[in-house]
Design a protein around this motif. Structure first.
Motif, short mmCIF file in Angstrom:
data_model
loop_
_atom_site.label_atom_id
_atom_site.label_comp_id
_atom_site.label_asym_id
_atom_site.label_seq_id
_atom_site.Cartn_x
_atom_site.Cartn_y
_atom_site.Cartn_z
N GLY A 60 36.74 36.49 53.18
CA GLY A 60 35.65 37.44 52.95
C GLY A 60 36.02 38.74 52.27
N LYS A 61 37.29 38.93 51.95
CA LYS A 61 37.68 40.14 51.22
C LYS A 61 37.21 40.03 49.77
CE LYS A 61 39.99 42.40 54.41
NZ LYS A 61 39.56 43.75 54.88
N LEU A 62 36.82 41.15 49.22
CA LEU A 62 36.44 41.20 47.80
C LEU A 62 37.69 41.44 46.98
CD1 LEU A 62 33.19 43.35 48.07
CD2 LEU A 62 33.36 40.86 47.84
N VAL A 63 38.00 40.51 46.09
CA VAL A 63 39.18 40.61 45.24
C VAL A 63 38.72 40.57 43.79
CG1 VAL A 63 41.43 39.64 44.65
CG2 VAL A 63 40.55 39.39 46.98
N PHE A 64 38.93 41.67 43.06
CA PHE A 64 38.50 41.77 41.66
C PHE A 64 39.62 42.34 40.80
CE2 PHE A 64 34.27 42.58 43.84
CZ PHE A 64 33.85 41.26 43.72
N PRO A 65 40.00 41.65 39.69
CA PRO A 65 39.42 40.41 39.21
C PRO A 65 39.68 39.28 40.21
CG PRO A 65 41.46 40.85 38.07
CD PRO A 65 41.15 42.07 38.87
N GLN A 66 38.86 38.26 40.14
CA GLN A 66 38.97 37.15 41.08
C GLN A 66 40.31 36.44 40.91
OE1 GLN A 66 36.54 37.94 38.94
NE2 GLN A 66 34.54 37.13 39.54
N PRO A 67 40.88 35.93 42.02
CA PRO A 67 42.18 35.24 41.94
C PRO A 67 42.22 34.12 40.90
CG PRO A 67 41.62 35.66 44.23
CD PRO A 67 40.42 36.06 43.42
N ARG A 68 41.13 33.40 40.72
CA ARG A 68 41.13 32.31 39.73
C ARG A 68 41.31 32.87 38.31
NH1 ARG A 68 36.49 32.87 37.27
NH2 ARG A 68 34.77 33.85 38.39
N VAL A 69 40.78 34.07 38.06
CA VAL A 69 40.95 34.71 36.75
C VAL A 69 42.40 35.13 36.56
CG1 VAL A 69 40.29 36.66 35.30
CG2 VAL A 69 38.55 35.46 36.65
N ILE A 70 42.99 35.73 37.59
CA ILE A 70 44.39 36.16 37.50
C ILE A 70 45.28 34.94 37.28
CG2 ILE A 70 46.27 37.42 38.62
CD1 ILE A 70 44.13 38.77 40.38
N ARG A 71 45.01 33.84 37.99
CA ARG A 71 45.81 32.62 37.85
C ARG A 71 45.78 32.12 36.41
NH1 ARG A 71 47.95 28.95 41.24
NH2 ARG A 71 46.95 29.77 43.11
N LEU A 72 44.61 32.13 35.80
CA LEU A 72 44.47 31.67 34.42
C LEU A 72 45.26 32.57 33.47
CD1 LEU A 72 41.23 30.50 32.67
CD2 LEU A 72 42.59 32.28 31.62
N ILE A 73 45.19 33.86 33.68
CA ILE A 73 45.80 34.79 32.74
C ILE A 73 47.30 34.93 32.98
CG2 ILE A 73 45.80 37.23 32.02
CD1 ILE A 73 42.74 37.09 32.20
N GLN A 74 47.78 34.59 34.17
CA GLN A 74 49.22 34.60 34.43
C GLN A 74 49.97 33.62 33.54
OE1 GLN A 74 49.92 33.75 38.58
NE2 GLN A 74 50.12 35.91 39.13
N ASP A 75 49.30 32.57 33.11
CA ASP A 75 49.93 31.50 32.33
C ASP A 75 49.33 31.49 30.92
OD1 ASP A 75 50.62 29.00 31.13
OD2 ASP A 75 50.94 28.12 33.11
#
Length: 379
Positions: free
Chosen positions: A91-106
């Motif tokens: 329930g924590k708000l994480v921005f940018p969303q983890p899925r976005v960070i995962r995509l941009i990490q690679d």
């Protein structure tokens, strides 16, 4: 938003200059800021409400830090995604969303995202080592990029021919066709959870050829309106496809035949937006806070011509930082100094930036060249 912004705690992963400038803006909202960084003397240390020294790539450290915040954001992509995903599930708000960070990490996944979403980018090929590189279908010369952990020009090299492959990365990488570009540009777009979006005007960038770092930035661009609109449209297209919340910097090339190709993304405040602090109605840091707290987005128009000069550590200097020429540049009207609080300098380390604002574009550029020639970071 159920509670007032000033009642909430903002957790920032990374305590460098981007976090520092974000906190400087957060103070205006009376926000409580928590920072996690592995450097005990990070630039954010003395201005965050609470500073923790610890790894931003360790699961337990990031998870336990995130539990203390209401909203979590980043100032660097190299963070522990699994911990952020778990915090989001809880329930924590994480921005940018983890899925976005995962995509941009690679960078490889990022390039595939471009291809799947019809976003113009240079032709590329994913490779896993020197054997793959030897069998590349892309002709010499080309650019070789590590898929992960590259930043500020690191993890990028030009391969001119077969003899260069001996020094190629062994890590998973991508080969990218060399772009014959006229100018490197950037557009920053902000998006809040409601789906509201605003772009900052397109900027033009000049890079240090040796360090491959942004050294000089001019805002706004003088390219024709149709080019600027096209670049802004691409940035909006990417933000929409990502469904991102927060700031997204989109770095692009304008080719010599007028095409626009996307180079890379950064889902956070970015070097290409520092001039917005003095040069625009709203800064990129204020806009990022507005976006992640789901507040109305600000007016992104420019107030004047602005030029940003990065202050990089001089070659041959490694030690306690000194700023030679500071008083000389401060005597010039429209010059704004930003020092990042880093005690030690080394060659090409980002130590600060200077923004020059003037109603006359040529005068702003002239003053910026003076700053570039006069203000030196030495030891």
């Amino acid at each position: 938003m159920a509670r007032q912004i000033s009642d909430l705690k903002l957790g920032i992963l990374g305590g460098g200059q981007l976090g520092r400038m974000l906190i400087q803006e957060a103070i205006n909202y009376n926000l409580t800021t928590l920072v996690l960084d592995p450097d005990a003397e990070a630039p954010c240390k003395n201005i965050a409400n609470k500073f923790e020294c610890g790894s931003i790539t360790d699961y337990d450290t990031v998870y336990n830090f995130g539990k203390k915040a209401d909203i979590i954001t980043i100032e660097i992509e190299k963070v522990n995604i699994e911990a952020l995903e778990q915090l989001e599930k809880e329930g924590k708000l994480v921005f940018p969303q983890p899925r976005v960070i995962r995509l941009i990490q690679d960078k490889g996944i990022q390039k595939q995202f471009f291809k799947e979403n019809d976003i113009p980018t240079a032709p590329f090929q994913l490779v896993h080592g020197k054997e793959d590189i030897l069998n590349s279908i892309i002709s010499f010369p080309y650019i070789l990029k590590q898929r992960k952990d590259g930043y500020d020009g690191k993890g990028v090299m030009r391969i001119n021919g077969i003899t260069d492959i001996d020094r190629a990365f062994e890590a998973p990488s991508l080969i990218e066709e060399l772009v014959d570009f006229e100018k490197e540009i950037a557009v920053i777009v902000a998006r809040n959870p409601n789906g509201d979006m605003r772009t900052f005007p397109m900027v033009e960038m000049e890079f240090n050829a040796e360090a491959n770092l942004v050294e000089f930035l001019i805002s706004p661009s003088t390219y024709p309106e149709n080019i600027q609109q096209k670049a802004e449209k691409i940035a909006i297209q990417i933000a929409t496809a990502l469904n991102i919340t927060g700031i997204l910097a989109v770095e692009m090339f304008i080719t010599r035949n007028g095409d626009i190709l996307v180079n890379e993304l950064a889902p956070r405040p970015h070097n290409s937006g520092h001039q917005t602090i003095e040069g625009n109605y709203v800064s990129q840091f204020d806009q990022h806070l507005r976006a992640i707290f789901n507040l109305p987005l600000g007016d992104t128009r420019t107030l004047a011509n602005s030029v940003m000069v990065n202050l990089l550590g001089e070659k041959g200097h490694d030690g306690v930082a000194k700023y030679a020429g500071l008083e000389k540049v401060m005597s010039v009207d429209g010059v704004y100094i930003h020092l990042y609080g880093k005690k030690y300098t080394k060659p090409f380390r980002k130590m600060g930036h200077v923004t020059i604002v003037d109603q006359n574009r040529e005068k702003a550029i002239e003053k910026a060249r003076f700053v570039q020639d006069t203000l030196k970071v030495i030891s």
